[in-house]
Write a protein that holds these residues in place. Structure first.
Motif, PDB file in Angstrom:
ATOM      1  N   HIS A 160       0.839  -1.209   0.000  1.00 39.53           N
ATOM      2  CA  HIS A 160       0.000   0.000   0.000  1.00 39.53           C
ATOM      3  C   HIS A 160       0.861   1.240   0.000  1.00 39.53           C
ATOM      4  O   HIS A 160       2.107   1.163  -0.039  1.00 39.53           O
ATOM      5  CB  HIS A 160      -0.887  -0.007   1.265  1.00 39.53           C
ATOM      6  CG  HIS A 160      -1.763  -1.228   1.339  1.00 39.53           C
ATOM      7  ND1 HIS A 160      -2.868  -1.407   0.528  1.00 39.53           N
ATOM      8  CD2 HIS A 160      -1.687  -2.338   2.142  1.00 39.53           C
ATOM      9  CE1 HIS A 160      -3.428  -2.560   0.823  1.00 39.53           C
ATOM     10  NE2 HIS A 160      -2.721  -3.164   1.809  1.00 39.53           N
ATOM     11  N   GLN A 161       0.159   2.361   0.063  1.00 39.87           N
ATOM     12  CA  GLN A 161       0.848   3.655   0.065  1.00 39.87           C
ATOM     13  C   GLN A 161       1.845   3.777   1.221  1.00 39.87           C
ATOM     14  O   GLN A 161       2.916   4.351   1.074  1.00 39.87           O
ATOM     15  CB  GLN A 161      -0.206   4.768   0.219  1.00 39.87           C
ATOM     16  CG  GLN A 161      -1.242   4.811  -0.901  1.00 39.87           C
ATOM     17  CD  GLN A 161      -0.767   5.633  -2.076  1.00 39.87           C
ATOM     18  OE1 GLN A 161       0.230   6.313  -1.970  1.00 39.87           O
ATOM     19  NE2 GLN A 161      -1.475   5.519  -3.190  1.00 39.87           N
ATOM     20  N   ILE A 162       1.487   3.199   2.336  1.00 44.37           N
ATOM     21  CA  ILE A 162       2.278   3.443   3.550  1.00 44.37           C
ATOM     22  C   ILE A 162       3.386   2.406   3.755  1.00 44.37           C
ATOM     23  O   ILE A 162       4.208   2.543   4.647  1.00 44.37           O
ATOM     24  CB  ILE A 162       1.366   3.440   4.809  1.00 44.37           C
ATOM     25  CG1 ILE A 162       0.565   2.131   4.863  1.00 44.37           C
ATOM     26  CG2 ILE A 162       0.433   4.657   4.801  1.00 44.37           C
ATOM     27  CD1 ILE A 162      -0.193   1.947   6.174  1.00 44.37           C
ATOM     28  N   ASP A 163       3.386   1.366   2.938  1.00 41.75           N
ATOM     29  CA  ASP A 163       4.353   0.289   3.163  1.00 41.75           C
ATOM     30  C   ASP A 163       5.716   0.607   2.550  1.00 41.75           C
ATOM     31  O   ASP A 163       5.812   1.161   1.465  1.00 41.75           O
ATOM     32  CB  ASP A 163       3.849  -1.010   2.536  1.00 41.75           C
ATOM     33  CG  ASP A 163       2.513  -1.455   3.160  1.00 41.75           C
ATOM     34  OD1 ASP A 163       2.404  -1.321   4.409  1.00 41.75           O
ATOM     35  OD2 ASP A 163       1.623  -1.876   2.399  1.00 41.75           O
ATOM     36  N   GLN A 164       6.769   0.240   3.285  1.00 42.96           N
ATOM     37  CA  GLN A 164       8.128   0.346   2.744  1.00 42.96           C
ATOM     38  C   GLN A 164       8.954  -0.797   3.303  1.00 42.96           C
ATOM     39  O   GLN A 164       8.989  -1.001   4.523  1.00 42.96           O
ATOM     40  CB  GLN A 164       8.772   1.681   3.122  1.00 42.96           C
ATOM     41  CG  GLN A 164      10.099   1.867   2.405  1.00 42.96           C
ATOM     42  CD  GLN A 164      10.674   3.251   2.640  1.00 42.96           C
ATOM     43  OE1 GLN A 164      10.695   3.715   3.795  1.00 42.96           O
ATOM     44  NE2 GLN A 164      11.116   3.882   1.583  1.00 42.96           N
TER      45      GLN A 164
ATOM     46  N   LYS B 230       4.813   3.252  -4.676  1.00 41.49           N
ATOM     47  CA  LYS B 230       3.942   2.807  -3.602  1.00 41.49           C
ATOM     48  C   LYS B 230       3.127   1.575  -3.966  1.00 41.49           C
ATOM     49  O   LYS B 230       2.911   0.697  -3.132  1.00 41.49           O
ATOM     50  CB  LYS B 230       2.979   3.943  -3.208  1.00 41.49           C
ATOM     51  CG  LYS B 230       3.690   5.183  -2.675  1.00 41.49           C
ATOM     52  CD  LYS B 230       4.471   4.887  -1.396  1.00 41.49           C
ATOM     53  CE  LYS B 230       5.100   6.157  -0.825  1.00 41.49           C
ATOM     54  NZ  LYS B 230       5.916   5.846   0.360  1.00 41.49           N
TER      55      LYS B 230
END
Lengths: 234, 64
Positions: free
Chosen positions: A72-76, A88
């Motif tokens: 998702h957008q927040i995953d790294q 992202k």
């Protein structure tokens, strides 16, 4: 061209399969421009398999750029950090690739336009240069021919003048011969009142050469007179 | 000797030889006559040759 290299995106096989496919692509690196690793959204635990040192190392050692779009957008993940470009989501990767391709095509079109323009310009310049050269060559050829023609005309005049001068000299020499022949012609000498005396077939120049008791002849302009008896004063 | 077979230069030389020979005091009148006649013919031959040559030159090189 896109090629699909499937690998497990969650579970214990992720490490081996992802690294294996990276190596497979690396072995055929001349066929590809980049490696894309994408995975749709999932839970933190599912994505945790990408926080993997060996995957990160394989990506870092890969000679092709690796683009990731995991979760998702927040995953790294570590995989994202080792990648050349980390986006992202898979959708973002698709947009990125399409955008890059569009830009690449536009730059190709622009280069094509510039090359065409430059090529036309070079052709126009060369065409103009050729026209100038052609005109110059034509003019120089005409000048050379004209010059040679003039030289030939002068040579012809010289040849004629010299030839006629030689003829005149020869005619003068012949005229001189005619005069000498006329002067030496015995008929002309006799006509002027001179006579010639011959005795024993010999022309006599001196009186003392005349032999007694032998006939002789005197040549006149109109014939000869044979003398048989004569007296010679001593 | 046939004049048609003689060159211009040879004919001219022959005339010169005859003119020299005519100075010989031993030469009889008849012999002198013969030589003079030959010289006249040779001179005429040479004149004709020059006339032909002049025509050739005019034809080949034209007139001024």
């Amino acid at each position: 061209m896109l090629s699909f290299f499937p690998a497990a995106m969650q579970g214990l096989s992720v490490e081996n399969e992802v690294i294996g496919q990276i190596h497979s692509i690396q072995d055929r690196s001349e066929e590809f421009d980049a490696i894309v690793i994408i995975r749709g959204g999932g839970g933190k635990l599912d994505l945790a398999f990408f926080d993997n040192y060996l995957i990160g190392k394989a990506i870092a050692n890969c000679t092709l750029p690796v683009i990731t779009g995991i979760g998702h957008q927040i995953d790294q993940t570590v995989t994202d950090l080792a990648a050349h470009t980390a986006l992202k989501t898979p959708t973002a990767v698709a947009e990125f690739l399409i955008s890059r391709n569009v830009n690449f095509l536009q730059s190709l079109y622009e280069l094509h336009r510039q090359i065409s323009k430059k090529a036309r310009s070079i052709l126009d310049d060369e065409s103009w240069s050729l026209k100038v050269l052609k005109k110059d060559l034509l003019n120089k050829s005409k000048e050379a021919i004209s010059r040679q023609k003039t030289e030939l005309q002068l040579a012809r005049k010289d040849l004629r003048r010299i030839s006629l001068q030689i003829l005149a000299n020869e005619e003068s020499a012949l005229s001189h011969f005619k005069e000498r022949t006329k002067l030496l012609d015995p008929k002309n000498v006799l006509k002027r009142g001179f006579t010639a005396v011959e005795q024993n077939g010999i022309r006599l120049s001196f009186r003392d050469d005349l032999e007694r008791d032998k006939s002789f002849s005197i040549h006149f302009s109109d014939g000869k007179l044979n003398i048989k008896d004569f007296e010679k004063d001593e | 000797m046939s004049k048609e077979n003689i060159s211009y230069d040879d004919a001219k030389q022959k005339v010169e030889d005859i003119l020299s020979a005519l100075h010989d005091p031993q030469l009889k009148i008849e012999e002198m006559d013969l030589k003079v006649n030959e010289a006249v013919k040779l001179i005429k031959y040479c004149e004709n040759a020059l006339t032909r040559k002049r025509t050739d030159i005019e034809e080949a090189l034209g007139e001024d």
